[in-house]
Design a protein around this motif. Structure first.
Motif, mmCIF file in Angstrom:
data_model
loop_
_atom_site.group_PDB
_atom_site.id
_atom_site.type_symbol
_atom_site.label_atom_id
_atom_site.label_comp_id
_atom_site.label_asym_id
_atom_site.label_seq_id
_atom_site.Cartn_x
_atom_site.Cartn_y
_atom_site.Cartn_z
ATOM 1 N N SER A 34 0.846 -1.207 0.000
ATOM 2 C CA SER A 34 0.000 0.000 0.000
ATOM 3 C C SER A 34 0.880 1.255 0.000
ATOM 4 O O SER A 34 0.535 2.261 -0.618
ATOM 5 C CB SER A 34 -0.963 -0.015 1.189
ATOM 6 O OG SER A 34 -0.244 0.158 2.393
ATOM 7 N N PHE A 82 2.073 1.752 -3.593
ATOM 8 C CA PHE A 82 1.003 2.254 -4.465
ATOM 9 C C PHE A 82 0.810 3.748 -4.267
ATOM 10 O O PHE A 82 0.654 4.514 -5.215
ATOM 11 C CB PHE A 82 -0.322 1.523 -4.180
ATOM 12 C CG PHE A 82 -0.323 0.084 -4.621
ATOM 13 C CD1 PHE A 82 0.713 -0.434 -5.369
ATOM 14 C CD2 PHE A 82 -1.377 -0.760 -4.292
ATOM 15 C CE1 PHE A 82 0.710 -1.762 -5.782
ATOM 16 C CE2 PHE A 82 -1.393 -2.080 -4.695
ATOM 17 C CZ PHE A 82 -0.340 -2.586 -5.433
ATOM 18 N N LEU A 113 -0.344 4.884 -7.971
ATOM 19 C CA LEU A 113 -0.828 3.803 -8.840
ATOM 20 C C LEU A 113 -2.331 3.591 -8.645
ATOM 21 O O LEU A 113 -2.836 3.665 -7.525
ATOM 22 C CB LEU A 113 -0.080 2.499 -8.535
ATOM 23 C CG LEU A 113 1.428 2.559 -8.751
ATOM 24 C CD1 LEU A 113 2.072 1.237 -8.373
ATOM 25 C CD2 LEU A 113 1.748 2.877 -10.220
ATOM 26 N N ILE A 155 -5.407 0.953 -9.014
ATOM 27 C CA ILE A 155 -5.657 -0.492 -9.178
ATOM 28 C C ILE A 155 -6.841 -0.673 -10.123
ATOM 29 O O ILE A 155 -7.957 -0.227 -9.841
ATOM 30 C CB ILE A 155 -5.904 -1.175 -7.823
ATOM 31 C CG1 ILE A 155 -4.718 -0.896 -6.881
ATOM 32 C CG2 ILE A 155 -6.080 -2.679 -8.012
ATOM 33 C CD1 ILE A 155 -4.894 -1.466 -5.488
ATOM 34 N N PHE A 210 -5.881 -0.319 0.392
ATOM 35 C CA PHE A 210 -5.805 -0.001 -1.039
ATOM 36 C C PHE A 210 -6.998 0.871 -1.438
ATOM 37 O O PHE A 210 -8.089 0.730 -0.885
ATOM 38 C CB PHE A 210 -5.878 -1.278 -1.906
ATOM 39 C CG PHE A 210 -4.666 -2.170 -1.828
ATOM 40 C CD1 PHE A 210 -3.495 -1.775 -1.201
ATOM 41 C CD2 PHE A 210 -4.694 -3.431 -2.434
ATOM 42 C CE1 PHE A 210 -2.382 -2.607 -1.150
ATOM 43 C CE2 PHE A 210 -3.577 -4.263 -2.385
ATOM 44 C CZ PHE A 210 -2.426 -3.852 -1.739
#
Ligand code: SF4
Length: 491
Positions: free
Chosen positions: A213, A216, A221, A223, A252
């Protein structure tokens, strides 16, 4: 001569020491002679088929000797350098002449033929007709397989966003199963009765999710798709599934997900409560895998469920309200006859799942199927057999949307995913297209880092054995994270 040659069970290749040629040559000989033992540049024994390959300035020469007698010789004019692709094209033509056979996929031996269409489109100014023609002639692919590959490439195209470099898909692996299936070739560990293995693994997984996490967030990023696969993820308890999904949602950003899949492949592991939890956390695609709808087969291959269990769990999944269900069937399981396979197919079609994937199992020489029927697989699982599968599925509204080939499977050797209109499994398409980074979390979860600038990808492998993973988690996760962060830094 044809029978004499195709029945050969030992083949020796004498050829230049060029590793890419050797790989290609071995793959092609295996495709034409699936049961033969192949030796390359080893001691040549006289009473086997010997194929000599040599190149002289602008000529490539192939010759075949059987029992000391030359049975075929061909030379081709060449322009150097002869890359592996070109070498395979020439060798395919030679083997085709030698055996008087052609292969449906021509000289393509890779597992992702549809991906080649994308490359040809790039080379041909995105002209579908030219890409199609090139695919068929360059690789000697049959018209039927060319049409199939083009159809799938067209279906897949809108799902592949070539500009979305900041998007990734995430695969979370839970390689634990309630019991081993007889045909299993995955590294999957059997759950212990006390549930310690699942509990320990879940702790490691949550730690890994936490670490990812941070990555990301740092690299902004998004998902795109999330896939929890196995093994059998539904082997986790209700509380464990709830804990995993809550943690994922907390850590996330899942607000951009196009698809969220959870594999509940074995019906005996699925409860109503588990399904409700999955639905509450916005899982929208469930895999429920019958493999066969013949109880005797299921029993013989170590599945702990019946066809009736599949029907009951399918209704439960639909009652809970999932958008999409995938069901897998396997051709050739426990030496099933085509008639038995079609019985399974009809029963699954009657349930009307959104996705239906047909796998081909590699069936070994000497298996009951071969012994009892006294003929090769190509006669049992013939082109007509596979055509009939497509026909029955098409008659019920299914079309192929993704495909991969199995290297050493006999018969057709393809796995084809079919779907109802607009119900393509997005993660599967992205996995095959290899135009997006896939982050693999957990034991055995192979990732792929896509480099858009050079249009290539690197694989990120990890430890498959669950106990090793649990014991050396920190070191393994550090290594994995470092591989991904290097690549994101470079972008
Ligand atoms: S469910 Fe899948 S991974 Fe598990 S044992 Fe069976 S084939 Fe292997």
């Amino acid at each position: 001569m044809m029978n004499e040659v195709t029945q050969i069970d030992k083949i020796a290749l004498a050829m230049p020491e060029i590793s890419s040629w050797k790989v290609g040559a071995r793959e092609l000989v295996r495709a034409f002679f699936p049961n033969a033992e192949i030796q390359i540049n080893k001691d040549i024994i006289k009473d086997i088929l010997i194929i000599n390959i040599s190149s002289q300035s602008d000529t490539l020469i192939f010759s075949a000797d059987l029992l000391g007698k030359n049975i075929q010789k061909k030379s081709y004019d060449i322009k150097r350098p002869i890359v592996s692709k070109k070498f395979k094209g020439f060798f395919y033509r030679f083997l085709s002449g030698l055996t008087k056979r052609s292969l449906p996929w021509g000289c393509l031996t890779g597992i992702k033929p549809v991906k080649i269409i994308q490359e040809l489109l790039d080379d041909n100014g995105h002209d579908w007709d030219r890409a199609k023609q090139s695919f068929q002639t360059k690789y000697c692919v049959s018209k039927e397989k060319t049409d199939l590959a083009i159809h799938i490439a067209k279906v897949e195209a809108p799902f592949i966003d070539l500009e979305a470099h900041h998007k990734v898909s995430v695969y979370i692996g839970i390689p634990i199963c309630p019991a081993k299936c007889a045909y299993c070739s995955f590294v999957s560990t059997i759950a212990d009765k006390k549930g310690k293995l699942c509990a320990d693994y879940l702790d490691v997984l949550l730690h890994e999710i936490d670490r990812f996490s941070v990555l990301f967030e740092k690299h902004d990023l998004i998902i795109d798709t999330l896939y929890i696969g196995g093994g059998t993820p539904s082997v986790l308890t209700e509380d464990q599934i709830q804990k995993l999904l809550k943690f994922l949602t907390d850590k996330f950003d899942l607000s951009h997900l196009r698809e969220f899949t959870f594999e509940a492949g074995r019906p005996e592991t699925t409860t109503l409560r588990k399904l409700e939890i999955l639905h509450d956390y916005h899982v929208n695609r469930i895999c429920l895998n019958p493999q066969s709808m013949n109880d005797s087969t299921l029993q013989a291959v170590g599945r702990l469920h019946s066809a009736e269990d599949i029907r009951r769990k399918f209704s439960m999944i639909k009652e809970v309200g999932f958008e999409s269900v995938n069901m897998d069937l396997i051709v050739g399981l426990n030496d099933e006859t085509p008639k038995m396979f079609f019985s399974s197919l009809e029963q699954v079609i009657a349930l009307h799942p959104e996705n239906l994937t047909v796998h081909s199992l590699a069936i070994k020489k000497g298996s009951r199927l071969r012994e009892e029927n006294g003929c090769g697989l190509h006669q049992l699982y013939s082109k007509q057999f596979y055509d009939e599968i497509s026909k029955r599925l098409a008659n019920n509204g299914y079309y192929p949307y993704y495909l991969y080939r199995q290297k050493y499977a006999q018969g057709n050797g393809e796995n084809i995913g079919y779907c109802l209109s607009g119900k393509e499994g997005v993660y599967n398409i992205l996995m095959m297209a290899e135009k997006q980074t896939i982050i693999g979390i957990g034991a055995g979860a192979t990732g792929k880092i896509y480099h858009s600038e050079s249009d290539r990808f690197d694989k990120v492998y990890t430890v498959k054995d669950l106990r090793t993973y649990n014991q050396r988690a920190t070191e393994i996760i550090d290594k994995k994270l470092s591989a991904y962060s290097q690549s994101f830094k470079a972008h």
